[in-house]
Motif scaffolding. Structure first.
Motif: not given
Length: 281
Positions: A1-19
């Protein structure tokens, strides 16, 4: 998600990928893919994006290629009208009028959609088309691309409109103004909690001196639907001072944005009566 806000991208990784049990690789290109054959797996060669050296090799059951879109502008005869593409895209001005190699407008020629590279989204192309129709009908119209929303249809959804925080800070430094950030959580929203969808965040980037909305970013339930209130506000030039007094039904997800705009802190004469200030009834 390079075009999105970095803070949102990090949260997306925590919610969508890490679990989830997902192996992922960043900062690399899949430079070579060998299809499966005779019982052998698909082989993917990964090359470091910076050093250009082969970094790793993956063996998988299948590979899905999703590399985005590219302009299809060859063979249109653009060279006959002195138009040079830029990385395959046709140069246009803010009214979608085609610009030739000398910087002049090509009479009666417009280009909308992915071919101009301004914003490669279907709804952006439609909006550009409407803008052109307005112009050829004698009614001038310029599309504000910063008001065009984008969304990722993950679960929870992700949406954005306007500038990311780094983009806003860069513009603020260049133009000499300050920016402020406001955030609200879906965990405080009754409808989200009732739906058992409390994971989420809304982020507002704005100018505290005049109330201009620079960007809004949302990750959470129905984020792709919620973003349009912010999109319309940017398109219409609505300030925070005005939108913060809009009324939202309770209990609805729209209250996430209601709380977001109400939490903005404005300065000087632009700071209307504090929302916490008592009112005589």
């Amino acid at each position: 998600m390079p075009g999105f806000d970095p803070e949102i991208s990090k949260l997306a990784q925590r919610v969508l990928v890490n679990p989830r049990k997902i192996d992922y690789h960043t900062g690399v290109f899949a430079t070579k893919i060998t299809p499966a054959k005779d019982g052998r797996p698909v082989v993917i060669e990964l090359t470091d994006a910076k050093t250009k050296e082969v970094k790793d090799t993956l063996e998988v059951d299948a590979a899905l290629i999703a590399t985005g879109r590219a302009p299809f502008t060859e063979g249109l005869g653009l060279e006959n009208i002195n138009v040079l593409t830029q990385r395959g895209f046709i140069p246009v001005d803010e009214r979608m009028r085609v610009i030739d190699a000398d910087g002049n407008l090509v009479p009666h020629l417009y280009c909308i959609g992915d071919a101009n590279g301004k914003m490669m989204l279907a709804h952006a192309a439609s909006a550009q088309g409407i803008s052109v129709v307005e112009q050829v009908s004698g009614r001038d119209h310029v599309l504000n691309h910063l008001s065009v929303p984008a969304a990722c249809f993950t679960h929870p959804e992700i949406s954005m409109v306007g500038l990311t925080e780094p983009q806003a800070r860069e513009r603020a430094e260049k133009e000499g103004f300050e920016i402020s950030i406001a955030k609200t959580s879906f965990k405080a929203n009754t409808k989200a909690l009732a739906e058992n969808e409390g994971e989420g965040l809304a982020k507002l980037i704005y100018r505290p001196d005049n109330g201009e909305i620079l960007g809004v970013h949302i990750i959470g339930m129905h984020a792709a639907d919620l973003i349009h209130e912010a999109s319309n506000a940017i398109a219409l030039g609505t300030s925070i001072q005005d939108i913060m007094f809009a009324v939202h039904a309770h209990p609805t997800l729209s209250e996430v944005l209601d709380e977001l705009f109400k939490s903005a802190k404005l300065k000087g004469s632009h700071d209307r009566r504090s929302l916490s200030e008592p009112v005589a009834v």
